[in-house]
Motif scaffolding. Structure first.
Motif, mmCIF file in Angstrom:
data_model
loop_
_atom_site.group_PDB
_atom_site.id
_atom_site.type_symbol
_atom_site.label_atom_id
_atom_site.label_comp_id
_atom_site.label_asym_id
_atom_site.label_seq_id
_atom_site.Cartn_x
_atom_site.Cartn_y
_atom_site.Cartn_z
ATOM 1 N N ASN A 22 0.407 5.873 -1.454
ATOM 2 C CA ASN A 22 -0.858 5.416 -2.094
ATOM 3 C C ASN A 22 -1.302 4.292 -1.318
ATOM 4 O O ASN A 22 -0.745 3.673 -0.648
ATOM 5 C CB ASN A 22 -0.725 5.355 -3.682
ATOM 6 C CG ASN A 22 0.322 4.463 -4.088
ATOM 7 O OD1 ASN A 22 0.606 3.633 -3.345
ATOM 8 N ND2 ASN A 22 1.064 4.703 -5.257
ATOM 9 N N ALA A 23 -2.512 3.608 -1.678
ATOM 10 C CA ALA A 23 -3.074 2.465 -1.264
ATOM 11 C C ALA A 23 -2.080 1.402 -1.421
ATOM 12 O O ALA A 23 -1.810 0.486 -0.466
ATOM 13 C CB ALA A 23 -4.571 2.385 -1.989
ATOM 14 N N LEU A 24 -1.649 1.207 -2.650
ATOM 15 C CA LEU A 24 -0.523 0.096 -3.003
ATOM 16 C C LEU A 24 0.572 0.169 -1.997
ATOM 17 O O LEU A 24 0.702 -1.052 -1.419
ATOM 18 C CB LEU A 24 -0.348 0.267 -4.278
ATOM 19 C CG LEU A 24 1.150 -0.907 -4.896
ATOM 20 C CD1 LEU A 24 0.395 -2.232 -4.663
ATOM 21 C CD2 LEU A 24 1.379 -0.691 -5.937
ATOM 22 N N ASP A 25 1.273 1.227 -1.751
ATOM 23 C CA ASP A 25 2.337 1.168 -0.808
ATOM 24 C C ASP A 25 1.734 1.068 0.514
ATOM 25 O O ASP A 25 2.610 0.380 1.438
ATOM 26 C CB ASP A 25 2.920 2.613 -0.983
ATOM 27 C CG ASP A 25 3.731 2.931 -2.380
ATOM 28 O OD1 ASP A 25 3.954 1.864 -2.908
ATOM 29 O OD2 ASP A 25 3.814 4.024 -2.709
ATOM 30 N N THR A 26 0.711 1.580 1.072
ATOM 31 C CA THR A 26 0.406 1.092 2.207
ATOM 32 C C THR A 26 0.309 -0.335 2.550
ATOM 33 O O THR A 26 0.438 -0.985 3.633
ATOM 34 C CB THR A 26 -0.944 1.984 2.887
ATOM 35 O OG1 THR A 26 -2.127 1.172 2.114
ATOM 36 C CG2 THR A 26 -0.831 3.152 2.877
ATOM 37 N N VAL A 27 -0.556 -1.070 1.765
ATOM 38 C CA VAL A 27 -0.581 -2.600 1.827
ATOM 39 C C VAL A 27 1.010 -3.245 1.837
ATOM 40 O O VAL A 27 1.287 -4.316 2.674
ATOM 41 C CB VAL A 27 -1.304 -3.223 0.494
ATOM 42 C CG1 VAL A 27 -1.452 -4.545 0.967
ATOM 43 C CG2 VAL A 27 -2.736 -2.692 0.471
ATOM 44 N N ARG A 28 1.668 -2.819 0.940
ATOM 45 C CA ARG A 28 3.194 -3.359 0.886
ATOM 46 C C ARG A 28 3.964 -3.216 2.246
ATOM 47 O O ARG A 28 4.409 -3.911 2.669
ATOM 48 C CB ARG A 28 3.975 -2.553 -0.043
ATOM 49 C CG ARG A 28 3.553 -2.974 -1.554
ATOM 50 C CD ARG A 28 4.219 -2.288 -2.809
ATOM 51 N NE ARG A 28 5.582 -1.848 -2.487
ATOM 52 C CZ ARG A 28 6.565 -2.685 -2.634
ATOM 53 N NH1 ARG A 28 6.321 -3.779 -3.136
ATOM 54 N NH2 ARG A 28 7.988 -2.185 -2.208
ATOM 55 N N ALA A 29 3.788 -1.973 2.778
ATOM 56 C CA ALA A 29 4.459 -1.436 3.840
ATOM 57 C C ALA A 29 3.740 -2.449 5.228
ATOM 58 O O ALA A 29 4.821 -2.783 5.978
ATOM 59 C CB ALA A 29 4.256 -0.146 4.414
ATOM 60 N N ARG A 30 2.723 -2.329 5.225
ATOM 61 C CA ARG A 30 1.924 -3.194 6.534
ATOM 62 C C ARG A 30 2.216 -4.752 6.378
ATOM 63 O O ARG A 30 2.721 -5.185 7.619
ATOM 64 C CB ARG A 30 0.663 -2.908 6.379
ATOM 65 C CG ARG A 30 0.057 -1.379 6.839
ATOM 66 C CD ARG A 30 -1.297 -1.176 6.308
ATOM 67 N NE ARG A 30 -2.280 -1.571 7.368
ATOM 68 C CZ ARG A 30 -3.399 -1.119 7.503
ATOM 69 N NH1 ARG A 30 -4.048 -0.493 6.534
ATOM 70 N NH2 ARG A 30 -4.305 -1.398 8.527
ATOM 71 N N ILE A 31 2.186 -5.308 5.329
ATOM 72 C CA ILE A 31 2.583 -6.582 5.069
ATOM 73 C C ILE A 31 4.267 -6.953 5.391
ATOM 74 O O ILE A 31 4.395 -7.724 6.173
ATOM 75 C CB ILE A 31 1.979 -7.443 4.007
ATOM 76 C CG1 ILE A 31 0.382 -7.459 3.890
ATOM 77 C CG2 ILE A 31 2.738 -8.895 3.792
ATOM 78 C CD1 ILE A 31 0.042 -7.953 2.366
ATOM 79 N N ALA A 32 4.958 -5.966 4.775
ATOM 80 C CA ALA A 32 6.382 -6.416 4.807
ATOM 81 C C ALA A 32 6.787 -6.005 6.464
ATOM 82 O O ALA A 32 7.765 -6.710 6.799
ATOM 83 C CB ALA A 32 6.937 -5.455 3.981
#
Length: 248
Positions: A22-32
Motif C-alpha cells: 500500500n502507499a504507506l509501505d512504499t514510502v517506508r520502503a523507499r526512505i528506509a
C-alpha cells in the motif's frame, strides 16, 4: 500478428512485487532503502512532509504516518525546536523494514524499465529537437533553473518529472507522450531520495539537452539522453545494492 496493440512490447512489466504494497509501505520502503544504501546520511534532515508527498505521489497524511513508524523503528528520529524536524538517526537501524524486499526483488523489472525508457527517450529527444516550440524550450530552461535552486531531493524530483514529461510533449506527438509517460511514471515508482550533489550533476545533463533542443541538433540531443538514462543501471538502487559504499 497479435490483435493487441503494436506497442505491446513497450508496455511496462507487471511489477507485482511493489503493487502488493500500500502507499504507506512504499514510502517506508523507499526512505528506509535510501538510508540502508547511504543515499540519506546519518543526521540528514528530511524535507517537509508535503514536499515528500508530492515527490512520491502519495498523500501527506501517508507520509507523516510513514515517518512516525520509521522513527519508532530507529531508522529516523524526531527533534523538536527551530533546528528540529525529522532526521536520519545518527546510527540508523537496518533490516527492520520488511517492505524493502519488494523493491530488492524487482531488480530485473527495473532494469527492463530503464531499457524501455532509453529506447523511448532517445526517440523523444530526436523529435523534440525538430518540434519543440519557443514556449516549451523556455519552460524547460526554467525547470533546469528551478532544479539548480532546489533545496531538497523532493523538490528536485517534482521538477525532474515535469521536465521529462514536457520534453515528451515537445515532440508534438500525443502517442509518443502517452507511451513515454507511462514508462517514466512506472519507473519513478522506484526512485529513492538522492544526495543533492548527484542530482546537480544530473541537472547539468538537463541543461545540455535543452541546449541541443534549442540548437535543433537531434544527434546531440540523443547522445545526451543516452548518457542520462543509461547511467540509471548503475545509480538506481538496483545498481547500488552490493556497492562497497552501501551498508551491510
Amino acid at each position: 500478428m497479435s490483435s493487441g496493440s503494436p506497442l505491446t512490447a513497450l508496455d511496462a512489466p507487471a511489477l507485482a512485487g511493489i503493487r502488493r504494497l500500500n502507499a504507506l509501505d512504499t514510502v517506508r520502503a523507499r526512505i528506509a532503502l535510501a538510508v540502508d544504501l547511504g543515499l540519506l546520511a546519518p543526521g540528514e534532515r528530511l524535507p517537509p512532509a508535503g514536499e515528500i508527498a508530492r515527490a512520491l505521489d502519495v498523500g501527506e497524511i501517508t507520509v507523516r504516518r510513514a515517518l512516525v513508524s520509521l522513527c519508532d523503528e530507529g531508522v529516523l528520529e524526531r527533534r523538536r525546536g527551530r533546528a528540529g524536524g525529522t532526521l536520519v538517526s545518527p546510527r540508523p537501524a537496518t533490516g527492520r523494514v520488511p517492505e524493502i524486499e519488494a523493491y530488492r526483488s524487482a531488480a530485473d523489472d527495473v532494469h527492463r524499465l530503464i531499457d524501455q525508457r532509453l529506447l523511448l527517450e532517445c526517440g523523444v529527444a530526436h523529435l523534440a529537437a525538430s518540434n519543440a516550440t519557443p514556449a516549451q524550450l523556455e519552460e524547460l530552461r526554467d525547470l533546469v533553473a528551478r532544479m539548480d535552486r532546489a533545496a531538497s531531493w523532493a523538490e528536485f524530483h517534482t521538477c525532474d518529472e515535469r521536465f521529462h514529461l514536457l520534453a515528451a510533449a515537445a515532440t508534438g506527438l500525443p502517442a509518443a507522450e502517452e507511451q513515454y509517460g507511462a514508462v517514466v511514471r512506472e519507473l519513478y515508482r522506484y526512485y529513492l531520495p538522492y544526495p543533492m550533489e548527484y542530482l546537480r550533476e544530473s541537472n547539468r545533463e538537463h541543461a545540455e539537452l535543452v541546449a541541443a533542443l534549442t540548437g535543433h541538433d537531434p544527434l546531440k540531443a540523443v547522445e545526451v539522453t543516452r548518457r542520462h538514462v543509461e547511467v540509471l543501471h548503475r545509480t538506481m538502487f538496483v545498481g547500488l545494492m552490493g556497492h562497497p559504499a552501501a551498508r551491510d
